[in-house]
Write a protein that holds these residues in place. Structure first.
Motif, PDB file in Angstrom:
ATOM      1  N   LEU A  38       1.433   6.394  -6.842  1.00 40.50           N
ATOM      2  CA  LEU A  38       0.211   7.459  -7.236  1.00 40.50           C
ATOM      3  C   LEU A  38       0.567   8.729  -7.233  1.00 40.50           C
ATOM      4  O   LEU A  38       0.313   9.648  -7.687  1.00 40.50           O
ATOM      5  CB  LEU A  38      -0.945   7.080  -6.425  1.00 40.50           C
ATOM      6  CG  LEU A  38      -2.457   7.787  -6.800  1.00 40.50           C
ATOM      7  CD1 LEU A  38      -2.613   7.530  -8.234  1.00 40.50           C
ATOM      8  CD2 LEU A  38      -3.327   7.547  -5.632  1.00 40.50           C
ATOM      9  N   ARG A  39       1.299   9.126  -5.976  1.00 38.06           N
ATOM     10  CA  ARG A  39       1.800  10.424  -5.896  1.00 38.06           C
ATOM     11  C   ARG A  39       2.638  10.938  -6.959  1.00 38.06           C
ATOM     12  O   ARG A  39       2.489  12.139  -7.156  1.00 38.06           O
ATOM     13  CB  ARG A  39       2.554  10.606  -4.585  1.00 38.06           C
ATOM     14  CG  ARG A  39       2.969  11.998  -3.922  1.00 38.06           C
ATOM     15  CD  ARG A  39       3.791  12.157  -3.027  1.00 38.06           C
ATOM     16  NE  ARG A  39       2.963  11.420  -1.761  1.00 38.06           N
ATOM     17  CZ  ARG A  39       3.690  10.541  -0.764  1.00 38.06           C
ATOM     18  NH1 ARG A  39       5.025  10.142  -1.209  1.00 38.06           N
ATOM     19  NH2 ARG A  39       3.001   9.902   0.028  1.00 38.06           N
ATOM     20  N   ARG A  40       3.510  10.102  -7.286  1.00 34.74           N
ATOM     21  CA  ARG A  40       4.352  10.547  -8.688  1.00 34.74           C
ATOM     22  C   ARG A  40       3.584  10.889  -9.769  1.00 34.74           C
ATOM     23  O   ARG A  40       3.698  11.798 -10.576  1.00 34.74           O
ATOM     24  CB  ARG A  40       5.639   9.651  -8.560  1.00 34.74           C
ATOM     25  CG  ARG A  40       6.633   9.709  -7.838  1.00 34.74           C
ATOM     26  CD  ARG A  40       7.650   8.606  -7.938  1.00 34.74           C
ATOM     27  NE  ARG A  40       8.608   8.847  -7.031  1.00 34.74           N
ATOM     28  CZ  ARG A  40       9.512   7.788  -6.578  1.00 34.74           C
ATOM     29  NH1 ARG A  40       9.617   6.834  -7.383  1.00 34.74           N
ATOM     30  NH2 ARG A  40      10.328   8.033  -5.590  1.00 34.74           N
ATOM     31  N   VAL A  41       2.599   9.869  -9.957  1.00 36.86           N
ATOM     32  CA  VAL A  41       1.908   9.926 -11.620  1.00 36.86           C
ATOM     33  C   VAL A  41       0.844  11.017 -11.229  1.00 36.86           C
ATOM     34  O   VAL A  41       0.797  11.878 -12.423  1.00 36.86           O
ATOM     35  CB  VAL A  41       0.990   8.772 -11.419  1.00 36.86           C
ATOM     36  CG1 VAL A  41      -0.097   8.781 -12.559  1.00 36.86           C
ATOM     37  CG2 VAL A  41       2.124   7.406 -11.599  1.00 36.86           C
ATOM     38  N   ALA A  42       0.283  11.520 -10.095  1.00 32.91           N
ATOM     39  CA  ALA A  42      -0.848  12.365 -10.085  1.00 32.91           C
ATOM     40  C   ALA A  42      -0.174  13.737  -9.700  1.00 32.91           C
ATOM     41  O   ALA A  42      -0.895  14.813  -9.808  1.00 32.91           O
ATOM     42  CB  ALA A  42      -1.667  11.808  -8.926  1.00 32.91           C
ATOM     43  N   ALA A  43       1.220  14.114  -9.441  1.00 28.59           N
ATOM     44  CA  ALA A  43       1.607  15.200  -9.224  1.00 28.59           C
ATOM     45  C   ALA A  43       1.653  16.305 -10.488  1.00 28.59           C
ATOM     46  O   ALA A  43       2.057  15.498 -11.679  1.00 28.59           O
ATOM     47  CB  ALA A  43       3.145  14.785  -8.618  1.00 28.59           C
ATOM     48  N   THR A  44       1.359  17.425 -10.319  1.00 27.03           N
ATOM     49  CA  THR A  44       1.521  18.253 -11.388  1.00 27.03           C
ATOM     50  C   THR A  44       2.673  19.507 -10.930  1.00 27.03           C
ATOM     51  O   THR A  44       2.872  19.563  -9.926  1.00 27.03           O
ATOM     52  CB  THR A  44       0.031  19.005 -11.623  1.00 27.03           C
ATOM     53  OG1 THR A  44      -0.249  19.658 -10.343  1.00 27.03           O
ATOM     54  CG2 THR A  44      -1.079  17.908 -11.846  1.00 27.03           C
ATOM     55  N   ASP A  45       3.115  19.777 -12.120  1.00 24.06           N
ATOM     56  CA  ASP A  45       4.275  20.805 -11.741  1.00 24.06           C
ATOM     57  C   ASP A  45       3.816  22.257 -11.777  1.00 24.06           C
ATOM     58  O   ASP A  45       4.195  23.272 -11.220  1.00 24.06           O
ATOM     59  CB  ASP A  45       5.406  20.694 -12.961  1.00 24.06           C
ATOM     60  CG  ASP A  45       5.990  19.288 -12.898  1.00 24.06           C
ATOM     61  OD1 ASP A  45       6.178  18.786 -11.755  1.00 24.06           O
ATOM     62  OD2 ASP A  45       6.765  18.862 -13.946  1.00 24.06           O
ATOM     63  N   GLU A  46       2.461  22.304 -12.232  1.00 24.79           N
ATOM     64  CA  GLU A  46       1.865  23.778 -12.269  1.00 24.79           C
ATOM     65  C   GLU A  46       1.306  23.939 -10.980  1.00 24.79           C
ATOM     66  O   GLU A  46       0.781  23.378 -10.172  1.00 24.79           O
ATOM     67  CB  GLU A  46       0.682  23.748 -13.348  1.00 24.79           C
ATOM     68  CG  GLU A  46       0.927  22.941 -14.387  1.00 24.79           C
ATOM     69  CD  GLU A  46      -0.328  23.092 -15.415  1.00 24.79           C
ATOM     70  OE1 GLU A  46      -1.244  23.414 -15.005  1.00 24.79           O
ATOM     71  OE2 GLU A  46      -0.209  22.728 -16.513  1.00 24.79           O
ATOM     72  N   LEU A  62       0.842  -1.266   0.055  1.00 24.81           N
ATOM     73  CA  LEU A  62      -0.112  -0.065   0.144  1.00 24.81           C
ATOM     74  C   LEU A  62       0.960   1.267   0.018  1.00 24.81           C
ATOM     75  O   LEU A  62       0.585   2.224  -0.774  1.00 24.81           O
ATOM     76  CB  LEU A  62      -1.006  -0.111   1.263  1.00 24.81           C
ATOM     77  CG  LEU A  62      -1.842   1.014   1.395  1.00 24.81           C
ATOM     78  CD1 LEU A  62      -2.920   0.961   0.155  1.00 24.81           C
ATOM     79  CD2 LEU A  62      -2.530   1.175   2.621  1.00 24.81           C
ATOM     80  N   LEU A  63       2.011   1.128   0.842  1.00 21.71           N
ATOM     81  CA  LEU A  63       2.735   2.318   0.788  1.00 21.71           C
ATOM     82  C   LEU A  63       3.443   2.695  -0.485  1.00 21.71           C
ATOM     83  O   LEU A  63       3.579   3.681  -0.872  1.00 21.71           O
ATOM     84  CB  LEU A  63       3.864   2.311   1.904  1.00 21.71           C
ATOM     85  CG  LEU A  63       3.470   2.430   3.242  1.00 21.71           C
ATOM     86  CD1 LEU A  63       4.499   2.290   4.323  1.00 21.71           C
ATOM     87  CD2 LEU A  63       3.062   3.844   3.476  1.00 21.71           C
ATOM     88  N   PHE A  64       3.998   1.500  -1.040  1.00 20.48           N
ATOM     89  CA  PHE A  64       4.493   1.594  -2.651  1.00 20.48           C
ATOM     90  C   PHE A  64       3.305   2.084  -3.485  1.00 20.48           C
ATOM     91  O   PHE A  64       3.928   3.037  -4.486  1.00 20.48           O
ATOM     92  CB  PHE A  64       5.168   0.398  -3.176  1.00 20.48           C
ATOM     93  CG  PHE A  64       6.716   0.158  -2.394  1.00 20.48           C
ATOM     94  CD1 PHE A  64       7.556   1.047  -2.353  1.00 20.48           C
ATOM     95  CD2 PHE A  64       6.663  -1.094  -1.567  1.00 20.48           C
ATOM     96  CE1 PHE A  64       8.807   0.741  -1.829  1.00 20.48           C
ATOM     97  CE2 PHE A  64       7.928  -1.415  -0.968  1.00 20.48           C
ATOM     98  CZ  PHE A  64       8.818  -0.370  -1.082  1.00 20.48           C
ATOM     99  N   ALA A  65       2.387   1.595  -3.542  1.00 16.16           N
ATOM    100  CA  ALA A  65       1.404   2.122  -4.361  1.00 16.16           C
ATOM    101  C   ALA A  65       0.827   3.573  -4.130  1.00 16.16           C
ATOM    102  O   ALA A  65       0.646   4.485  -5.472  1.00 16.16           O
ATOM    103  CB  ALA A  65      -0.054   1.364  -4.152  1.00 16.16           C
ATOM    104  N   MET A  66       0.880   4.171  -2.873  1.00 15.19           N
ATOM    105  CA  MET A  66       0.563   5.617  -2.755  1.00 15.19           C
ATOM    106  C   MET A  66       1.773   6.378  -3.227  1.00 15.19           C
ATOM    107  O   MET A  66       1.640   7.415  -3.704  1.00 15.19           O
ATOM    108  CB  MET A  66       0.310   5.704  -1.326  1.00 15.19           C
ATOM    109  CG  MET A  66      -0.832   5.153  -0.675  1.00 15.19           C
ATOM    110  SD  MET A  66      -1.114   5.302   0.995  1.00 15.19           S
ATOM    111  CE  MET A  66      -0.880   6.857   1.536  1.00 15.19           C
ATOM    112  N   GLY A  67       3.029   5.956  -3.091  1.00 18.41           N
ATOM    113  CA  GLY A  67       4.289   6.650  -3.479  1.00 18.41           C
ATOM    114  C   GLY A  67       3.952   6.782  -4.978  1.00 18.41           C
ATOM    115  O   GLY A  67       4.336   7.725  -5.640  1.00 18.41           O
TER     116      GLY A  67
END
Length: 79
Positions: A33-41, A26-31
């Motif tokens: 997801l955080r990288r995939v969903a992160a936006t630079d804007e 679960l921790l790896f999946a959340m990490g």
């Protein structure tokens, strides 16, 4: 008696390992997801609306008119 303790220990160990593996996954999946969903804007910052006394009075008059119309309509329909 010894067999029951051994069985209980095995069940306990199996449960603890299962929970540990699930939480690690679960921790790896959340990490990920955080990288995939992160936006630079950066998100746009909305400025607070500035209401002038005249717009507040106009808004109050509009609310009063809407409430009066609703009460009048209700009374007319429920006579």
């Amino acid at each position: 008696m010894e067999q029951q303790l051994s069985e209980a220990f095995t069940i306990m160990l199996t449960g603890m390992v299962t929970v540990f593996l699930f939480l690690t996954l679960l921790l790896f999946a959340m990490g990920l997801l955080r990288r995939v969903a992160a936006t630079d804007e950066p998100l746009p910052v909305s400025s607070p609306s500035r209401r002038t006394p005249t717009s507040e009075a106009a808004t109050d008059k509009q609310r009063l008119a809407a409430i009066s119309a609703a009460v009048h309509t209700y009374r007319r329909e429920h006579e």
